[in-house]
Design a protein around this motif. Structure first.
Motif, PDB file in Angstrom:
ATOM      1  N   LEU A  15      -1.425  37.803 -12.405  1.00 28.34           N
ATOM      2  CA  LEU A  15      -1.817  38.447 -13.661  1.00 28.34           C
ATOM      3  C   LEU A  15      -2.011  37.415 -14.768  1.00 28.34           C
ATOM      4  O   LEU A  15      -1.342  36.376 -14.787  1.00 28.34           O
ATOM      5  N   TYR A  16      -2.914  37.718 -15.703  1.00 31.53           N
ATOM      6  CA  TYR A  16      -3.090  36.855 -16.867  1.00 31.53           C
ATOM      7  C   TYR A  16      -3.570  37.677 -18.051  1.00 31.53           C
ATOM      8  O   TYR A  16      -4.098  38.783 -17.893  1.00 31.53           O
ATOM      9  N   VAL A  17      -3.375  37.113 -19.250  1.00 27.45           N
ATOM     10  CA  VAL A  17      -3.908  37.708 -20.464  1.00 27.45           C
ATOM     11  C   VAL A  17      -4.898  36.722 -21.071  1.00 27.45           C
ATOM     12  O   VAL A  17      -4.676  35.498 -21.022  1.00 27.45           O
ATOM     13  N   ASP A  18      -5.991  37.235 -21.595  1.00 28.55           N
ATOM     14  CA  ASP A  18      -7.020  36.395 -22.206  1.00 28.55           C
ATOM     15  C   ASP A  18      -6.565  35.947 -23.590  1.00 28.55           C
ATOM     16  O   ASP A  18      -6.116  36.760 -24.401  1.00 28.55           O
ATOM     17  N   MET A  19      -6.687  34.645 -23.879  1.00 23.12           N
ATOM     18  CA  MET A  19      -6.159  34.113 -25.133  1.00 23.12           C
ATOM     19  C   MET A  19      -6.956  34.565 -26.348  1.00 23.12           C
ATOM     20  O   MET A  19      -6.396  34.704 -27.442  1.00 23.12           O
ATOM     21  N   ALA A  20      -8.246  34.796 -26.188  1.00 23.10           N
ATOM     22  CA  ALA A  20      -9.042  35.295 -27.313  1.00 23.10           C
ATOM     23  C   ALA A  20      -8.591  36.710 -27.687  1.00 23.10           C
ATOM     24  O   ALA A  20      -8.471  37.046 -28.874  1.00 23.10           O
ATOM     25  N   GLU A  21      -8.301  37.528 -26.671  1.00 20.46           N
ATOM     26  CA  GLU A  21      -7.822  38.885 -26.948  1.00 20.46           C
ATOM     27  C   GLU A  21      -6.434  38.851 -27.582  1.00 20.46           C
ATOM     28  O   GLU A  21      -6.129  39.645 -28.481  1.00 20.46           O
ATOM     29  N   LEU A  22      -5.579  37.939 -27.111  1.00 26.14           N
ATOM     30  CA  LEU A  22      -4.254  37.818 -27.706  1.00 26.14           C
ATOM     31  C   LEU A  22      -4.355  37.386 -29.162  1.00 26.14           C
ATOM     32  O   LEU A  22      -3.631  37.895 -30.028  1.00 26.14           O
ATOM     33  N   ALA A  23      -5.261  36.457 -29.446  1.00 23.66           N
ATOM     34  CA  ALA A  23      -5.441  35.996 -30.817  1.00 23.66           C
ATOM     35  C   ALA A  23      -5.858  37.145 -31.734  1.00 23.66           C
ATOM     36  O   ALA A  23      -5.307  37.315 -32.833  1.00 23.66           O
ATOM     37  N   HIS A 331      -8.484  26.073  -2.814  1.00 24.53           N
ATOM     38  CA  HIS A 331      -7.558  27.207  -2.819  1.00 24.53           C
ATOM     39  C   HIS A 331      -7.084  27.565  -4.230  1.00 24.53           C
ATOM     40  O   HIS A 331      -6.941  28.737  -4.557  1.00 24.53           O
ATOM     41  N   VAL A 332      -6.828  26.558  -5.063  1.00 25.56           N
ATOM     42  CA  VAL A 332      -6.298  26.825  -6.398  1.00 25.56           C
ATOM     43  C   VAL A 332      -7.347  27.507  -7.269  1.00 25.56           C
ATOM     44  O   VAL A 332      -7.073  28.526  -7.915  1.00 25.56           O
ATOM     45  N   SER A 333      -8.543  26.951  -7.307  1.00 27.64           N
ATOM     46  CA  SER A 333      -9.588  27.547  -8.136  1.00 27.64           C
ATOM     47  C   SER A 333      -9.915  28.966  -7.677  1.00 27.64           C
ATOM     48  O   SER A 333     -10.155  29.861  -8.499  1.00 27.64           O
ATOM     49  N   THR A 334      -9.887  29.188  -6.366  1.00 29.25           N
ATOM     50  CA  THR A 334     -10.135  30.536  -5.831  1.00 29.25           C
ATOM     51  C   THR A 334      -9.014  31.489  -6.232  1.00 29.25           C
ATOM     52  O   THR A 334      -9.267  32.630  -6.641  1.00 29.25           O
ATOM     53  N   MET A 335      -7.774  31.028  -6.125  1.00 28.34           N
ATOM     54  CA  MET A 335      -6.629  31.856  -6.505  1.00 28.34           C
ATOM     55  C   MET A 335      -6.698  32.243  -7.979  1.00 28.34           C
ATOM     56  O   MET A 335      -6.479  33.411  -8.334  1.00 28.34           O
ATOM     57  N   LEU A 336      -6.998  31.289  -8.849  1.00 34.54           N
ATOM     58  CA  LEU A 336      -7.066  31.573 -10.280  1.00 34.54           C
ATOM     59  C   LEU A 336      -8.200  32.539 -10.598  1.00 34.54           C
ATOM     60  O   LEU A 336      -8.068  33.402 -11.480  1.00 34.54           O
ATOM     61  N   ALA A 337      -9.302  32.423  -9.875  1.00 32.67           N
ATOM     62  CA  ALA A 337     -10.449  33.297 -10.128  1.00 32.67           C
ATOM     63  C   ALA A 337     -10.166  34.735  -9.694  1.00 32.67           C
ATOM     64  O   ALA A 337     -10.750  35.682 -10.243  1.00 32.67           O
ATOM     65  N   LYS A 338      -9.276  34.919  -8.721  1.00 24.71           N
ATOM     66  CA  LYS A 338      -8.994  36.253  -8.191  1.00 24.71           C
ATOM     67  C   LYS A 338      -7.885  36.985  -8.944  1.00 24.71           C
ATOM     68  O   LYS A 338      -7.559  38.127  -8.609  1.00 24.71           O
ATOM     69  N   ARG A 339      -7.293  36.359  -9.939  1.00 26.80           N
ATOM     70  CA  ARG A 339      -6.234  37.029 -10.698  1.00 26.80           C
ATOM     71  C   ARG A 339      -6.779  38.244 -11.459  1.00 26.80           C
ATOM     72  O   ARG A 339      -7.969  38.328 -11.729  1.00 26.80           O
ATOM     73  N   HIS A 340      -5.883  39.133 -11.823  1.00 30.99           N
ATOM     74  CA  HIS A 340      -6.259  40.336 -12.566  1.00 30.99           C
ATOM     75  C   HIS A 340      -5.905  40.175 -14.046  1.00 30.99           C
ATOM     76  O   HIS A 340      -4.791  39.783 -14.385  1.00 30.99           O
ATOM     77  N   GLN A 341      -6.855  40.513 -14.913  1.00 29.45           N
ATOM     78  CA  GLN A 341      -6.599  40.464 -16.346  1.00 29.45           C
ATOM     79  C   GLN A 341      -5.849  41.714 -16.784  1.00 29.45           C
ATOM     80  O   GLN A 341      -6.159  42.823 -16.345  1.00 29.45           O
ATOM     81  N   VAL A 342      -4.844  41.526 -17.646  1.00 28.00           N
ATOM     82  CA  VAL A 342      -4.129  42.657 -18.222  1.00 28.00           C
ATOM     83  C   VAL A 342      -4.402  42.693 -19.724  1.00 28.00           C
ATOM     84  O   VAL A 342      -4.703  41.672 -20.346  1.00 28.00           O
ATOM     85  N   SER A 343      -4.296  43.848 -20.306  1.00 24.18           N
ATOM     86  CA  SER A 343      -4.485  43.995 -21.743  1.00 24.18           C
ATOM     87  C   SER A 343      -3.288  43.403 -22.472  1.00 24.18           C
ATOM     88  O   SER A 343      -2.229  43.163 -21.876  1.00 24.18           O
ATOM     89  N   VAL A 344      -3.429  43.204 -23.761  1.00 20.67           N
ATOM     90  CA  VAL A 344      -2.318  42.698 -24.558  1.00 20.67           C
ATOM     91  C   VAL A 344      -1.160  43.695 -24.537  1.00 20.67           C
ATOM     92  O   VAL A 344       0.008  43.301 -24.445  1.00 20.67           O
ATOM     93  N   THR A 345      -1.478  44.972 -24.577  1.00 22.07           N
ATOM     94  CA  THR A 345      -0.431  46.001 -24.524  1.00 22.07           C
ATOM     95  C   THR A 345       0.341  45.937 -23.210  1.00 22.07           C
ATOM     96  O   THR A 345       1.574  46.001 -23.192  1.00 22.07           O
ATOM     97  N   ASP A 346      -0.391  45.787 -22.096  1.00 17.71           N
ATOM     98  CA  ASP A 346       0.267  45.697 -20.786  1.00 17.71           C
ATOM     99  C   ASP A 346       1.081  44.403 -20.671  1.00 17.71           C
ATOM    100  O   ASP A 346       2.174  44.397 -20.085  1.00 17.71           O
TER     101      ASP A 346
END
Length: 387
Positions: A15-23, A331-346
């Motif tokens: 999981l990850y959160v987008d930094m522009a959305e967090l800002a 493997h690393v770049s593929t793994m990072l690309a396959k992560r799911h984005q979560v909203s700031v609330t989540d």
């Protein structure tokens, strides 16, 4: 005899959160995070993941049965300890199925822990060249929601397999280090979130880098032109760029441009994961190796390790002939690309859940498909599962 890094493994959350959305959620200009800090995405660590599960995943990716049989020492560097007494290394040894006739322990000095582990590995391998050492750098960086340090959070684990015949990087014998008692960052007992004096910590970081780098040059009679790349501990990637700028401002444009290009390659993974604390420097090494287009065997890499409180060290390594086999692994770049984005609330909800510290806890891990998960706490004992 050469001693150095034979393999590198990396793991983080899905999981990850987008930094522009967090800002924007924090009423900040997005470029304050994207450019001012140099961060694009931040790993969000669910309750089903901790330093043990991520460390096991990182290590399992690189270890063969032969490697496991040769490991005689496990050093687990972390400042996100899960027990005041029992080492996280003991859980890891069990979950990975390592042999029991070995030494295993946890080590702490803020973000310097994995580098301290490497120093121990060098001594051990000098005495036991037929063995291997597993060094872990695993952490979850937490400063709190809506705090000044929130944008420099993150988490993940690096696993370094050290050997006397390294395939990636042979460490050179000389090293420069500097220690001083300062209060730039700390996490008192009972606190789940770190306390930090941000501007002061950045000043100390740059001061320590200058000291150990110049000391290293004095010891070795090397100059800036003898280095093909520099990598740094990256609590946020702009910090490493600031350090690099202090040593390239007066050099030839060709050298400066090359070092800046290599730095951009070295921060690609970090800017998309966030702060790994003890693993940060070595994620940067991994990023350099897999994102640079101009590295060749025989080149010298400079590494700056920093742990608040504070300890700094500068050391170097020579790229080995077989490092290119590792570079071609996506493997690393593929793994990072396959992560799911979560909203700031989540993200905020997951963050609050992960702060729970109870004697009894059941964790819903079904949506987490990582090889290793934390399923709960029973009778104050952490429960792990290999899926």
């Amino acid at each position: 005899m050469k001693i150095g890094i034979d393999k590198i493994g990396f793991a983080t959350s899905h999981l990850y959160v987008d930094m522009a959305e967090l800002a924007m959620a924090r009423n900040e200009e997005p470029n304050k995070y994207l450019i001012g800090l140099g961060q694009q995405k931040m790993a969000v660590i669910p309750p089903s993941q901790d330093i043990v599960t991520m460390a096991c995943t990182a290590a399992e990716k690189i270890l063969t049965s032969e490697d496991k049989n040769k490991i005689g020492l496990v050093v687990f560097g972390t400042e996100s300890g899960i027990d005041n007494s029992k080492s996280a290394a003991m859980y890891l040894v069990d979950l990975l199925g390592l042999q029991e006739n070995l030494r295993a322990f946890e080590i702490k000095q803020a973000c310097y822990g994995a580098t301290a582990g490497i120093a121990m590995a060098r001594g051990y391998l000098d005495l036991h060249p037929d063995k291997k050492v597993l060094v872990i750098g695993a952490d979850i960086a937490r400063y709190g929601l809506k705090t000044s340090g929130e944008a420099t959070q993150g988490g993940g684990a690096i696993a370094l397999l050290m050997s006397s015949d390294p395939a990636i990087l042979a460490l050179e014998p000389k090293t420069a280090y500097y220690a001083r008692n300062v209060m730039d960052f700390w996490r008192p007992l009972g606190h789940t979130e770190a306390l930090v004096e941000g501007k002061y910590s950045a000043k100390i970081y740059l001061d320590f880098f200058k000291r150990v780098y110049l000391n290293y040059l004095q010891q070795t009679n090397l100059s800036l032109g003898d280095f093909s790349a520099f990598i740094f501990h990256l609590p946020y990637t702009k910090m490493g760029l600031k350090a690099l700028r202090t040593i390239i401002s007066d050099t030839e444009p060709e050298i400066a441009d090359n070092l800046k290009e290599q730095f951009e390659a070295s921060r690609e993974y970090n800017r998309n994961v966030g702060n790994l604390y003890t693993g940060s420097l070595y994620l940067s090494l991994l990023s350099l190796l897999q994102n640079s287009s101009s590295l060749t065997a025989g080149q010298r890499i400079g590494l700056f390790s920093y742990g608040s409180g504070a300890q700094g060290e500068f050391f170097t390594g020579i790229l080995q002939d077989s490092f290119e086999d590792f570079v071609n692994n996506d493997h690393v770049s593929t793994m990072l690309a396959k992560r799911h984005q979560v909203s700031v609330t989540d993200y905020e909800h997951i963050y609050r859940q992960s702060l729970k510290n109870k004697d009894e806890l059941i964790i819903d891990y079904k949506s987490d498909r990582a090889p290793f998960v934390l399923t709960g706490i029973k009778n104050s004992q952490r429960q792990y599962l290999r899926q």
